[in-house]
Design a protein around this motif. Structure first.
Motif, PDB file in Angstrom:
ATOM      1  N   TYR A  91      11.950  -4.842   5.985  1.00 41.07           N
ATOM      2  CA  TYR A  91      12.225  -6.100   6.669  1.00 41.07           C
ATOM      3  C   TYR A  91      13.310  -5.954   7.733  1.00 41.07           C
ATOM      4  N   ASN A  92      14.248  -5.056   7.534  1.00 45.93           N
ATOM      5  CA  ASN A  92      15.230  -4.796   8.591  1.00 45.93           C
ATOM      6  C   ASN A  92      14.539  -4.263   9.839  1.00 45.93           C
ATOM      7  N   ALA A  93      13.594  -3.342   9.635  1.00 46.88           N
ATOM      8  CA  ALA A  93      12.852  -2.786  10.767  1.00 46.88           C
ATOM      9  C   ALA A  93      11.948  -3.842  11.397  1.00 46.88           C
ATOM     10  N   TYR A  94      11.321  -4.650  10.560  1.00 45.84           N
ATOM     11  CA  TYR A  94      10.428  -5.699  11.055  1.00 45.84           C
ATOM     12  C   TYR A  94      11.201  -6.689  11.918  1.00 45.84           C
ATOM     13  N   LEU A  95      12.355  -7.122  11.425  1.00 50.51           N
ATOM     14  CA  LEU A  95      13.162  -8.090  12.169  1.00 50.51           C
ATOM     15  C   LEU A  95      13.639  -7.500  13.486  1.00 50.51           C
ATOM     16  N   SER A  96      14.091  -6.244  13.457  1.00 49.46           N
ATOM     17  CA  SER A  96      14.568  -5.604  14.678  1.00 49.46           C
ATOM     18  C   SER A  96      13.459  -5.520  15.726  1.00 49.46           C
ATOM     19  N   THR A  97      12.276  -5.114  15.297  1.00 49.95           N
ATOM     20  CA  THR A  97      11.146  -5.014  16.220  1.00 49.95           C
ATOM     21  C   THR A  97      10.740  -6.393  16.722  1.00 49.95           C
ATOM     22  N   TYR A  98      10.734  -7.371  15.831  1.00 52.11           N
ATOM     23  CA  TYR A  98      10.367  -8.740  16.194  1.00 52.11           C
ATOM     24  C   TYR A  98      11.313  -9.285  17.261  1.00 52.11           C
ATOM     25  N   LEU A  99      12.606  -9.070  17.075  1.00 49.58           N
ATOM     26  CA  LEU A  99      13.583  -9.577  18.028  1.00 49.58           C
ATOM     27  C   LEU A  99      13.422  -8.933  19.403  1.00 49.58           C
ATOM     28  N   GLN A 100      13.190  -7.626  19.414  1.00 49.62           N
ATOM     29  CA  GLN A 100      13.131  -6.908  20.675  1.00 49.62           C
ATOM     30  C   GLN A 100      11.824  -7.141  21.429  1.00 49.62           C
ATOM     31  N   ARG A 101      10.737  -7.375  20.727  1.00 53.52           N
ATOM     32  CA  ARG A 101       9.439  -7.506  21.406  1.00 53.52           C
ATOM     33  C   ARG A 101       8.989  -8.958  21.505  1.00 53.52           C
ATOM     34  N   ASP A 139       0.813  -1.219   0.000  1.00 48.87           N
ATOM     35  CA  ASP A 139       0.000   0.000   0.000  1.00 48.87           C
ATOM     36  C   ASP A 139       0.849   1.272   0.000  1.00 48.87           C
ATOM     37  N   LYS A 140       1.973   1.240   0.727  1.00 47.49           N
ATOM     38  CA  LYS A 140       2.796   2.445   0.898  1.00 47.49           C
ATOM     39  C   LYS A 140       4.059   2.458   0.049  1.00 47.49           C
ATOM     40  N   LYS A 141       4.305   1.358  -0.661  1.00 46.35           N
ATOM     41  CA  LYS A 141       5.480   1.277  -1.552  1.00 46.35           C
ATOM     42  C   LYS A 141       6.791   1.518  -0.796  1.00 46.35           C
ATOM     43  N   ILE A 142       6.906   0.955   0.390  1.00 47.99           N
ATOM     44  CA  ILE A 142       8.117   1.112   1.201  1.00 47.99           C
ATOM     45  C   ILE A 142       9.240   0.259   0.614  1.00 47.99           C
ATOM     46  N   ASP A 143      10.464   0.732   0.742  1.00 45.48           N
ATOM     47  CA  ASP A 143      11.618  -0.035   0.301  1.00 45.48           C
ATOM     48  C   ASP A 143      11.654  -1.369   1.038  1.00 45.48           C
TER      49      ASP A 143
END
Length: 236
Positions: free
Chosen positions: A163-173, A154-158
């Motif tokens: 996925y770098n942000a997703y993985l970082s958040t996943y690991l921390q939470r 929907d937002k055309k994000i890089d």
């Protein structure tokens, strides 16, 4: 806004169950779908730590209206709430009084089967399907590397940034919530090794050797990936 195929079935379930539960991985669109399907409900996000604390200590101060309608987001953070939900829906007799969303399969299913058996319709929302994303014109390699998380489409994000942000958040939470993982760097390496083996026969011993952990640890970490919808294993 890209419509979800599940929306009509979600609304149908609202006519027969006092509770509707939507599970699925983080960022798959659970909250958006719930708020579109039930726009007039009171929305409670248990990712918000002050609200989570109140719900742990005095949930009835928030669920003050016994005839009110509520969306409770990421309710696995306060599984004790399910007892209050059960009592409220049994007393009110309302249909679809509560809509629950969550991204932890183990905590969700354990709580639901214990407290809300027979009272909740259960839906699993994954990222967009091929048809929902309307990706028929994309090259196959692009489809595989991009994936179908709603924000990507929907937002055309890089893709790499996402996925770098997703993985970082996943690991921390999620990982810290689900398991006592001492070394997140090693766990991150394990996730990468699993990704590289997609579509291959699962060899736990090889995974353990390449990651540098015990075979029992591989079993535990695979369970974490399954529970949080990051990995799926297919039986022969």
């Amino acid at each position: 806004m890209i419509p979800r195929d599940m929306l009509s079935n979600l609304r149908k379930a609202a006519a027969g169950f006092p509770v509707v539960t939507i599970t699925g991985p983080r960022q798959s669109g659970k909250t958006t779908l719930a708020r579109i399907a039930f726009p007039d409900y009171n929305y409670l996000d248990l990712e918000h730590i002050p609200l989570r604390r109140i719900m742990l200590e005095d949930p009835l101060s928030v669920l003050s209206d016994p005839m009110g309608f509520y969306i409770i987001d990421e309710f696995q953070y306060v599984p004790e709430l399910l007892s209050y939900v059960k009592v409220m829906v049994d007393k009110s007799g309302l249909e679809a009084q509560f809509v629950l969303t969550g991204s932890n399969q183990y905590a969700l299913m354990q709580g639901l089967t214990q407290s809300l058996a027979g009272r909740t319709a259960l839906f699993e929302l994954l990222p967009f399907s091929f048809e929902e994303a309307d990706s028929a014109q994309l090259p196959l390699d692009d489809v595989i590397t991009q994936g179908f998380y709603p924000r990507l489409i929907d937002k055309k994000i890089d893709t790499e940034l996402y996925y770098n942000a997703y993985l970082s958040t996943y690991l921390q939470r999620d990982v810290r919530l689900l398991s006592n993982v001492q070394n997140l760097d090693t766990f991150s390496k394990f996730v990468a090794l699993c990704a590289g083996r997609s579509g291959s026969i699962l060899n736990k011993e090889a995974l353990a050797n390449d990651t540098g952990v015990a075979a029992k640890t591989v079993d535990n970490w695979l369970s974490v990936l399954h529970t949080s919808y990051i990995a799926f294993t297919m039986q022969p």
